[in-house]
Motif scaffolding. Structure first.
Motif, PDB file in Angstrom:
ATOM      1  N   GLY A 118      31.760  -7.653  28.548  1.00  0.00           N
ATOM      2  CA  GLY A 118      31.530  -8.214  27.214  1.00  0.00           C
ATOM      3  C   GLY A 118      32.607  -9.143  26.719  1.00  0.00           C
ATOM      4  N   ILE A 119      33.054 -10.061  27.571  1.00  0.00           N
ATOM      5  CA  ILE A 119      34.068 -11.016  27.121  1.00  0.00           C
ATOM      6  C   ILE A 119      33.406 -12.226  26.469  1.00  0.00           C
ATOM      7  N   SER A 120      34.141 -12.830  25.534  1.00  0.00           N
ATOM      8  CA  SER A 120      33.667 -14.030  24.853  1.00  0.00           C
ATOM      9  C   SER A 120      34.837 -14.968  24.633  1.00  0.00           C
ATOM     10  N   SER A 121      34.574 -16.257  24.777  1.00  0.00           N
ATOM     11  CA  SER A 121      35.611 -17.262  24.530  1.00  0.00           C
ATOM     12  C   SER A 121      35.438 -17.904  23.158  1.00  0.00           C
ATOM     13  N   VAL A 122      34.578 -17.306  22.318  1.00  0.00           N
ATOM     14  CA  VAL A 122      34.321 -17.781  20.955  1.00  0.00           C
ATOM     15  C   VAL A 122      34.624 -16.631  19.994  1.00  0.00           C
ATOM     16  N   ASP A 123      35.267 -16.903  18.868  1.00  0.00           N
ATOM     17  CA  ASP A 123      35.612 -15.848  17.899  1.00  0.00           C
ATOM     18  C   ASP A 123      36.333 -14.690  18.590  1.00  0.00           C
ATOM     19  N   TYR A 124      37.409 -15.002  19.301  1.00  0.00           N
ATOM     20  CA  TYR A 124      38.147 -13.967  20.016  1.00  0.00           C
ATOM     21  C   TYR A 124      39.628 -14.120  19.723  1.00  0.00           C
ATOM     22  N   SER A 125      40.440 -13.217  20.275  1.00  0.00           N
ATOM     23  CA  SER A 125      41.862 -13.181  19.927  1.00  0.00           C
ATOM     24  C   SER A 125      42.729 -14.098  20.777  1.00  0.00           C
ATOM     25  N   ASP A 129      42.251 -13.543  29.679  1.00  0.00           N
ATOM     26  CA  ASP A 129      41.254 -12.943  30.567  1.00  0.00           C
ATOM     27  C   ASP A 129      39.886 -12.793  29.891  1.00  0.00           C
ATOM     28  N   CYS A 130      39.656 -13.610  28.867  1.00  0.00           N
ATOM     29  CA  CYS A 130      38.341 -13.672  28.213  1.00  0.00           C
ATOM     30  C   CYS A 130      37.755 -15.079  28.305  1.00  0.00           C
ATOM     31  N   ARG A 131      38.308 -15.897  29.181  1.00  0.00           N
ATOM     32  CA  ARG A 131      37.880 -17.295  29.287  1.00  0.00           C
ATOM     33  C   ARG A 131      36.935 -17.511  30.475  1.00  0.00           C
ATOM     34  N   PRO A 132      36.072 -18.522  30.398  1.00  0.00           N
ATOM     35  CA  PRO A 132      35.172 -18.823  31.518  1.00  0.00           C
ATOM     36  C   PRO A 132      35.916 -19.056  32.831  1.00  0.00           C
ATOM     37  N   GLU A 133      37.110 -19.669  32.774  1.00  0.00           N
ATOM     38  CA  GLU A 133      37.871 -19.940  33.992  1.00  0.00           C
ATOM     39  C   GLU A 133      38.228 -18.642  34.725  1.00  0.00           C
ATOM     40  N   PHE A 134      38.566 -17.628  33.936  1.00  0.00           N
ATOM     41  CA  PHE A 134      38.885 -16.326  34.531  1.00  0.00           C
ATOM     42  C   PHE A 134      37.649 -15.726  35.185  1.00  0.00           C
ATOM     43  N   LEU A 135      36.540 -15.797  34.491  1.00  0.00           N
ATOM     44  CA  LEU A 135      35.289 -15.247  35.013  1.00  0.00           C
ATOM     45  C   LEU A 135      34.902 -15.920  36.325  1.00  0.00           C
ATOM     46  N   GLU A 136      34.992 -17.240  36.364  1.00  0.00           N
ATOM     47  CA  GLU A 136      34.634 -17.994  37.568  1.00  0.00           C
ATOM     48  C   GLU A 136      35.559 -17.639  38.733  1.00  0.00           C
ATOM     49  N   ALA A 137      36.836 -17.469  38.437  1.00  0.00           N
ATOM     50  CA  ALA A 137      37.796 -17.131  39.486  1.00  0.00           C
ATOM     51  C   ALA A 137      37.520 -15.743  40.050  1.00  0.00           C
ATOM     52  N   PHE A 138      37.195 -14.797  39.175  1.00  0.00           N
ATOM     53  CA  PHE A 138      36.940 -13.447  39.672  1.00  0.00           C
ATOM     54  C   PHE A 138      35.639 -13.397  40.465  1.00  0.00           C
ATOM     55  N   GLN A 139      34.653 -14.188  40.081  1.00  0.00           N
ATOM     56  CA  GLN A 139      33.412 -14.239  40.861  1.00  0.00           C
ATOM     57  C   GLN A 139      33.707 -14.676  42.291  1.00  0.00           C
ATOM     58  N   LYS A 140      34.604 -15.635  42.434  1.00  0.00           N
ATOM     59  CA  LYS A 140      34.992 -16.089  43.777  1.00  0.00           C
ATOM     60  C   LYS A 140      35.679 -14.966  44.539  1.00  0.00           C
ATOM     61  N   HIS A 163      29.685 -17.364  25.666  1.00  0.00           N
ATOM     62  CA  HIS A 163      29.616 -18.556  24.813  1.00  0.00           C
ATOM     63  C   HIS A 163      29.014 -18.253  23.435  1.00  0.00           C
ATOM     64  N   LEU A 164      28.958 -16.973  23.075  1.00  0.00           N
ATOM     65  CA  LEU A 164      28.373 -16.588  21.792  1.00  0.00           C
ATOM     66  C   LEU A 164      29.456 -16.334  20.745  1.00  0.00           C
ATOM     67  N   SER A 165      29.175 -16.734  19.518  1.00  0.00           N
ATOM     68  CA  SER A 165      30.041 -16.347  18.407  1.00  0.00           C
ATOM     69  C   SER A 165      29.833 -14.862  18.129  1.00  0.00           C
ATOM     70  N   LYS A 166      30.726 -14.275  17.352  1.00  0.00           N
ATOM     71  CA  LYS A 166      30.566 -12.859  17.017  1.00  0.00           C
ATOM     72  C   LYS A 166      29.274 -12.640  16.239  1.00  0.00           C
ATOM     73  N   ALA A 167      28.930 -13.574  15.373  1.00  0.00           N
ATOM     74  CA  ALA A 167      27.683 -13.446  14.610  1.00  0.00           C
ATOM     75  C   ALA A 167      26.474 -13.479  15.540  1.00  0.00           C
ATOM     76  N   ASP A 168      26.501 -14.364  16.530  1.00  0.00           N
ATOM     77  CA  ASP A 168      25.397 -14.440  17.481  1.00  0.00           C
ATOM     78  C   ASP A 168      25.308 -13.170  18.327  1.00  0.00           C
ATOM     79  N   THR A 169      26.453 -12.608  18.670  1.00  0.00           N
ATOM     80  CA  THR A 169      26.471 -11.344  19.414  1.00  0.00           C
ATOM     81  C   THR A 169      25.828 -10.239  18.591  1.00  0.00           C
ATOM     82  N   ILE A 170      26.148 -10.195  17.317  1.00  0.00           N
ATOM     83  CA  ILE A 170      25.587  -9.167  16.434  1.00  0.00           C
ATOM     84  C   ILE A 170      24.086  -9.350  16.268  1.00  0.00           C
ATOM     85  N   ARG A 171      23.665 -10.600  16.149  1.00  0.00           N
ATOM     86  CA  ARG A 171      22.214 -10.861  16.055  1.00  0.00           C
ATOM     87  C   ARG A 171      21.500 -10.413  17.331  1.00  0.00           C
TER      88      ARG A 171
END
Length: 221
Positions: A118-125, A129-140, A163-171
């Motif tokens: 459940g990582i997000s690069s939008v509305d985060y701290s 290790d919550c960025r798309p680059e990290f996700l892509e690297a770990f997939q490799k 790529h979801l905002s916290k509001a979009d996640t809640i919806r």
């Protein structure tokens, strides 16, 4: 039925991931971690969420923490939310790398096709290790560093909230019927959420923007 490992912290985002995995037809194998976090009550929340989904197995793995974070070291104070662009002291060194590594091994053992995180690069701290680059690297890493990958049996790392905002996640959680009333997000780990730490502020903002009432109790500030 296809299987998925779901990294389940007991928080809003990971519970939403459980709802997505369930809705898309996966058999759920949630994995939680006791890593010395001061907000350890999140593990009770994770157990409650796992019971809600009537999972076959919910594993909780205990690992030693390496320190250096306000979430694992009681001598470091959990700060109030500060939108200053800096990585906050609540960052836990390599946390998602460790969690995904355990999840990858577990996925190989049970023959899972996917791992949900459940990582997000939008509305985060601002954790790296919550960025798309990290996700892509770990997939490799998953593809070249496992027997499953070597045999062409891809284990997909799924981050449906990336790529979801916290509001979009809640919806999304609301539309999926996710049990957000069972979740906890507060870094301070009290019976009631503090309402002022990074996690609480982002959660409260998300519910406000989504126009949905947060079902968990907060301290009066």
């Amino acid at each position: 039925m296809k299987k998925s490992v779901v990294l389940l912290s007991g928080g809003l985002d990971s519970t939403t991931c459980m709802s997505v995995a369930a809705k898309t037809g996966y058999e759920l194998y949630p994995l939680s971690f006791d890593y010395g976090q001061r907000h350890g009550r999140e593990l009770e929340a994770a157990k409650a969420v796992a019971r809600f989904y009537q999972v076959k197995e919910h594993r909780i793995i205990t690992i030693d923490n390496v320190g250096g974070s306000a979430l694992t070291d009681p001598s470091i104070q959990v700060p109030d939310y500060a939108e200053d662009g800096q990585i906050p002291v609540t960052y836990v060194p390599a946390r998602n790398l460790l969690f995904l590594s355990y999840a990858l091994g577990y996925a190989e053992v049970i023959g899972a096709e996917a791992i949900f995180i459940g990582i997000s690069s939008v509305d985060y701290s601002g954790y790296p290790d919550c960025r798309p680059e990290f996700l892509e690297a770990f997939q490799k890493v998953a593809e070249v560093g496992t027997k499953a990958g070597a045999n062409g049996q891809r284990i997909e790392i799924k981050a449906p909230l990336i790529h979801l905002s916290k509001a979009d996640t809640i919806r999304l959680a609301s539309s999926d019927g996710a049990p957000l009333h069972l979740t906890t997000s507060c870094y301070r780990g009290g019976e009631k959420a503090c309402g002022t730490c990074d996690s609480c502020k982002l959660r409260l903002k998300g519910f406000a923007v989504a126009g949905i009432a947060d079902p968990v109790p907060y301290m009066e500030n």
